[in-house]
Design a protein around this motif. Structure first.
Motif, PDB file in Angstrom:
ATOM      1  N   LYS A 111       2.255   2.368  -3.313  1.00  0.00           N
ATOM      2  CA  LYS A 111       1.315   2.967  -4.247  1.00  0.00           C
ATOM      3  C   LYS A 111       0.835   4.352  -3.796  1.00  0.00           C
ATOM      4  O   LYS A 111       0.193   5.065  -4.568  1.00  0.00           O
ATOM      5  N   MET A 112       1.103   4.708  -2.547  1.00  0.00           N
ATOM      6  CA  MET A 112       0.590   5.969  -1.987  1.00  0.00           C
ATOM      7  C   MET A 112       1.660   7.053  -2.043  1.00  0.00           C
ATOM      8  O   MET A 112       2.854   6.772  -1.991  1.00  0.00           O
ATOM      9  N   ARG A 113       1.167   8.261  -2.136  1.00  0.00           N
ATOM     10  CA  ARG A 113       2.055   9.414  -2.076  1.00  0.00           C
ATOM     11  C   ARG A 113       2.241   9.827  -0.622  1.00  0.00           C
ATOM     12  O   ARG A 113       1.493   9.445   0.249  1.00  0.00           O
ATOM     13  N   GLN A 153       0.833  -1.215   0.000  1.00  0.00           N
ATOM     14  CA  GLN A 153       0.000   0.000   0.000  1.00  0.00           C
ATOM     15  C   GLN A 153       0.865   1.261   0.000  1.00  0.00           C
ATOM     16  O   GLN A 153       0.573   2.223  -0.725  1.00  0.00           O
ATOM     17  N   GLY A 205      -2.366   9.941   4.821  1.00  0.00           N
ATOM     18  CA  GLY A 205      -2.809   8.557   4.608  1.00  0.00           C
ATOM     19  C   GLY A 205      -1.648   7.575   4.649  1.00  0.00           C
ATOM     20  O   GLY A 205      -1.718   6.510   5.281  1.00  0.00           O
ATOM     21  N   LYS A 206      -0.586   7.955   3.988  1.00  0.00           N
ATOM     22  CA  LYS A 206       0.585   7.069   3.981  1.00  0.00           C
ATOM     23  C   LYS A 206       1.208   6.972   5.363  1.00  0.00           C
ATOM     24  O   LYS A 206       1.670   5.903   5.787  1.00  0.00           O
TER      25      LYS A 206
END
Length: 216
Positions: free
Chosen positions: A50-52, A47, A56-57
């Motif tokens: 795929k995240m910036r 995950q 959230g990351k």
């Protein structure tokens, strides 16, 4: 009564083998949890790829860190339990070796006592005397055999060449005797021949007067 005074139960205490088996089961259960945590960490890692960067990351990263700490704790418990299991196995092996050693010592003690008991009945001096008597008897028996097998009237030293010559001479004599008639062999032995060999024996003539005697 047992409930009032809190007496211990009659269950047997666990042995080292039971403790080792229980520890191994705990290790297996913790390893299952570690594998689940590895799966979660793999998911969080995918995950985050795929995240910036952002809140959230960061939240996913915090959850991954908590899972990683929990995994490290479980791995530490597994290492401790494995060491405990190894120590108990060593203790079991040592105990079994001691039991085997004690059994061997007891067997040797019994054998030693039995050997002392048996050897106490043996007199070495009597055995040596018996061997000496047997040697004397064997020597006496050999002397008897030699005496019984002694030859009588035979010279101590005989020349084999003389014996062979005498044997050949006997053979010639036998051949000569076989060629002489039986009625001449006795005469040949005395160097005398009977009178009837050259001339037939003559009958004695009876006078005629004597022949007529007694006739009427």
């Amino acid at each position: 009564m047992n409930r009032l005074f809190g007496s211990s139960s009659s269950k047997p205490k666990p042995s080292l083998a039971d403790a080792i088996a229980s520890t191994d089961l705990r290790i297996d259960s913790i390893e299952v949890k570690v594998r689940k945590l590895d799966a979660e960490l793999t998911k969080y890692r995918d995950q985050m790829k795929k995240m910036r960067d952002g809140p959230g990351k960061s939240a996913v990263q915090q959850r991954a860190l908590r899972v990683l700490k929990q995994k490290k704790l479980y791995e530490s418990q597994i290492a401790q339990l494995q060491q405990q299991s190894f120590n108990m196995e060593q203790t079991t092996m040592t105990t079994e070796n001691l039991r085997s050693t004690m059994a061997t010592v007891d067997a040797m003690r019994v054998a030693n006592k039995e050997m002392k008991k048996q050897y106490g009945k043996i007199d070495i001096d009597k055995i040596e005397a018996m061997h000496d008597d047997m040697a004397d008897l064997m020597e006496a028996a050999n002397e008897v055999q030699e005496s019984m097998s002694r030859a009588y009237g035979v010279p101590d030293e005989l020349d084999e060449a003389d014996l062979e010559a005498e044997l050949e001479a006997l053979g010639d004599e036998f051949e000569e005797e076989e060629g002489i008639p039986s009625y001449l062999q006795a005469a040949d032995a005395t160097n005398e021949l009977p009178d009837f060999v050259d001339e037939a024996p003559q009958k004695e003539e009876v006078p005629k007067e004597r022949l007529g005697e007694g006739v009427v």
